[in-house]
Design a protein around this motif. Structure first.
Motif, mmCIF file in Angstrom:
data_model
loop_
_atom_site.group_PDB
_atom_site.id
_atom_site.type_symbol
_atom_site.label_atom_id
_atom_site.label_comp_id
_atom_site.label_asym_id
_atom_site.label_seq_id
_atom_site.Cartn_x
_atom_site.Cartn_y
_atom_site.Cartn_z
ATOM 1 N N LEU A 100 -22.251 -2.840 -55.580
ATOM 2 C CA LEU A 100 -22.484 -3.586 -54.344
ATOM 3 C C LEU A 100 -21.260 -4.385 -53.887
ATOM 4 C CD1 LEU A 100 -26.093 -4.873 -55.054
ATOM 5 C CD2 LEU A 100 -25.385 -2.901 -53.678
ATOM 6 N N GLY A 101 -20.212 -4.403 -54.697
ATOM 7 C CA GLY A 101 -19.013 -5.145 -54.331
ATOM 8 C C GLY A 101 -19.175 -6.649 -54.432
ATOM 9 N N ARG A 102 -20.123 -7.102 -55.223
ATOM 10 C CA ARG A 102 -20.333 -8.551 -55.421
ATOM 11 C C ARG A 102 -19.391 -9.027 -56.524
ATOM 12 N NH1 ARG A 102 -26.944 -8.753 -55.534
ATOM 13 N NH2 ARG A 102 -27.273 -8.067 -53.391
ATOM 14 N N THR A 103 -18.140 -9.217 -56.159
ATOM 15 C CA THR A 103 -17.134 -9.510 -57.173
ATOM 16 C C THR A 103 -17.353 -10.849 -57.866
ATOM 17 O OG1 THR A 103 -15.635 -10.340 -55.475
ATOM 18 C CG2 THR A 103 -15.362 -8.041 -56.159
ATOM 19 N N GLY A 104 -17.866 -11.846 -57.167
ATOM 20 C CA GLY A 104 -18.123 -13.138 -57.807
ATOM 21 C C GLY A 104 -19.136 -12.999 -58.928
ATOM 22 N N ARG A 105 -20.239 -12.354 -58.631
ATOM 23 C CA ARG A 105 -21.269 -12.159 -59.661
ATOM 24 C C ARG A 105 -20.791 -11.206 -60.744
ATOM 25 N NH1 ARG A 105 -27.130 -12.114 -56.638
ATOM 26 N NH2 ARG A 105 -26.923 -14.174 -55.726
ATOM 27 N N LEU A 106 -20.018 -10.206 -60.354
ATOM 28 C CA LEU A 106 -19.456 -9.271 -61.332
ATOM 29 C C LEU A 106 -18.586 -10.012 -62.336
ATOM 30 C CD1 LEU A 106 -18.867 -6.464 -62.459
ATOM 31 C CD2 LEU A 106 -17.117 -6.207 -60.674
ATOM 32 N N ARG A 107 -17.760 -10.909 -61.826
ATOM 33 C CA ARG A 107 -16.891 -11.680 -62.725
ATOM 34 C C ARG A 107 -17.712 -12.537 -63.687
ATOM 35 N NH1 ARG A 107 -11.814 -14.087 -59.733
ATOM 36 N NH2 ARG A 107 -12.268 -15.565 -61.354
ATOM 37 N N VAL A 108 -18.781 -13.146 -63.198
ATOM 38 C CA VAL A 108 -19.649 -13.970 -64.052
ATOM 39 C C VAL A 108 -20.256 -13.108 -65.155
ATOM 40 C CG1 VAL A 108 -21.803 -15.286 -64.113
ATOM 41 C CG2 VAL A 108 -20.152 -15.691 -62.290
ATOM 42 N N GLU A 109 -20.772 -11.948 -64.773
ATOM 43 C CA GLU A 109 -21.421 -11.076 -65.763
ATOM 44 C C GLU A 109 -20.416 -10.528 -66.764
ATOM 45 O OE1 GLU A 109 -24.585 -10.665 -66.506
ATOM 46 O OE2 GLU A 109 -24.928 -12.112 -64.912
ATOM 47 N N LEU A 110 -19.232 -10.175 -66.303
ATOM 48 C CA LEU A 110 -18.200 -9.687 -67.227
ATOM 49 C C LEU A 110 -17.814 -10.776 -68.220
ATOM 50 C CD1 LEU A 110 -15.962 -7.661 -64.766
ATOM 51 C CD2 LEU A 110 -17.319 -6.719 -66.653
ATOM 52 N N ALA A 111 -17.631 -11.999 -67.724
ATOM 53 C CA ALA A 111 -17.272 -13.111 -68.609
ATOM 54 C C ALA A 111 -18.401 -13.376 -69.612
ATOM 55 C CB ALA A 111 -16.984 -14.369 -67.790
ATOM 56 N N ARG A 112 -19.632 -13.330 -69.161
ATOM 57 C CA ARG A 112 -20.787 -13.530 -70.047
ATOM 58 C C ARG A 112 -20.838 -12.429 -71.107
ATOM 59 N NH1 ARG A 112 -25.130 -14.421 -66.513
ATOM 60 N NH2 ARG A 112 -24.981 -16.629 -66.881
ATOM 61 N N GLU A 132 -8.354 -7.597 -64.666
ATOM 62 C CA GLU A 132 -7.920 -6.885 -63.463
ATOM 63 C C GLU A 132 -8.476 -7.541 -62.198
ATOM 64 O OE1 GLU A 132 -9.183 -2.867 -64.103
ATOM 65 O OE2 GLU A 132 -7.739 -2.546 -65.721
ATOM 66 N N LEU A 133 -9.729 -7.980 -62.257
ATOM 67 C CA LEU A 133 -10.317 -8.666 -61.108
ATOM 68 C C LEU A 133 -9.583 -9.963 -60.805
ATOM 69 C CD1 LEU A 133 -14.147 -8.171 -61.680
ATOM 70 C CD2 LEU A 133 -12.799 -7.324 -59.753
ATOM 71 N N LYS A 134 -9.256 -10.711 -61.859
ATOM 72 C CA LYS A 134 -8.524 -11.966 -61.660
ATOM 73 C C LYS A 134 -7.140 -11.697 -61.095
ATOM 74 C CE LYS A 134 -10.785 -14.724 -65.222
ATOM 75 N NZ LYS A 134 -10.581 -15.437 -66.499
ATOM 76 N N ALA A 135 -6.494 -10.639 -61.552
ATOM 77 C CA ALA A 135 -5.159 -10.311 -61.070
ATOM 78 C C ALA A 135 -5.181 -9.884 -59.609
ATOM 79 C CB ALA A 135 -4.538 -9.212 -61.926
ATOM 80 N N SER A 136 -6.266 -9.238 -59.190
ATOM 81 C CA SER A 136 -6.341 -8.780 -57.805
ATOM 82 C C SER A 136 -6.660 -9.917 -56.833
ATOM 83 C CB SER A 136 -7.398 -7.677 -57.664
ATOM 84 O OG SER A 136 -8.689 -8.203 -57.860
ATOM 85 N N ASP A 137 -7.172 -11.040 -57.353
ATOM 86 C CA ASP A 137 -7.489 -12.194 -56.515
ATOM 87 C C ASP A 137 -7.105 -13.469 -57.270
ATOM 88 O OD1 ASP A 137 -8.359 -13.907 -54.578
ATOM 89 O OD2 ASP A 137 -10.494 -13.495 -54.877
#
Length: 147
Positions: A100-112, A132-137
């Motif tokens: 869905l492109g929900r990068t904020g929630r994706l980052r939370v779930e990846l970190a968890r 990679e997500l952090k590097a892109s933003d």
């Protein structure tokens, strides 16, 4: 001791859902989803059915909000879902947010996921994707749980 070694009838088979499976094979996805929903009303602790319904909703019916809710129900279940069910729910959320492109929630779930399953190959992959997500933003904040 022999019964212990051979688990003589003590290990239940995984749950099966023959009606739903037949409907899915026939392409009757909405009807299969209704059968799963009915089943969960009767058996609210059946997380395997919840996982299968969430997967069906995500892959065939575009029921993304309901799929997310089902995955979160598994995570927050009391008593807790089995570890492999929790991991499958976490993977489901990651896949859903990625789709869905929900990068904020994706980052939370990846970190968890990295925190919970650290040291595993899957956690290493999640850590790599998070990096990679952090590097892109680089201007974005650290991930925080929405719950």
């Amino acid at each position: 001791m022999v019964k212990t070694i051979f688990a003589d009838g003590d290990i239940p088979p995984p749950p099966t859902y023959p009606r739903q499976d037949v409907l899915i094979v026939q392409g009757k996805y909405e009807e299969a989803a209704e059968w799963f929903r009915d089943h969960l009303r009767l058996e609210p602790g059946d997380h395997e059915a919840r996982l299968q319904l969430a997967h069906l909703l995500e892959m065939r019916l575009q029921g993304y909000d309901e799929a997310e809710r089902l995955y979160l129900e598994i995570r927050n279940a009391q008593p807790a879902a089995r570890p492999y069910e929790q991991m499958r729910a976490a993977n489901g959320l990651i896949d859903l947010y990625r789709k869905l492109g929900r990068t904020g929630r994706l980052r939370v779930e990846l970190a968890r996921f990295v925190e919970r399953y650290g040291g595993s190959p899957l956690a290493a992959g999640a850590a790599r994707e998070l990096k990679e997500l952090k590097a892109s933003d680089p201007t974005s904040e650290s991930p925080r749980s929405p719950t």
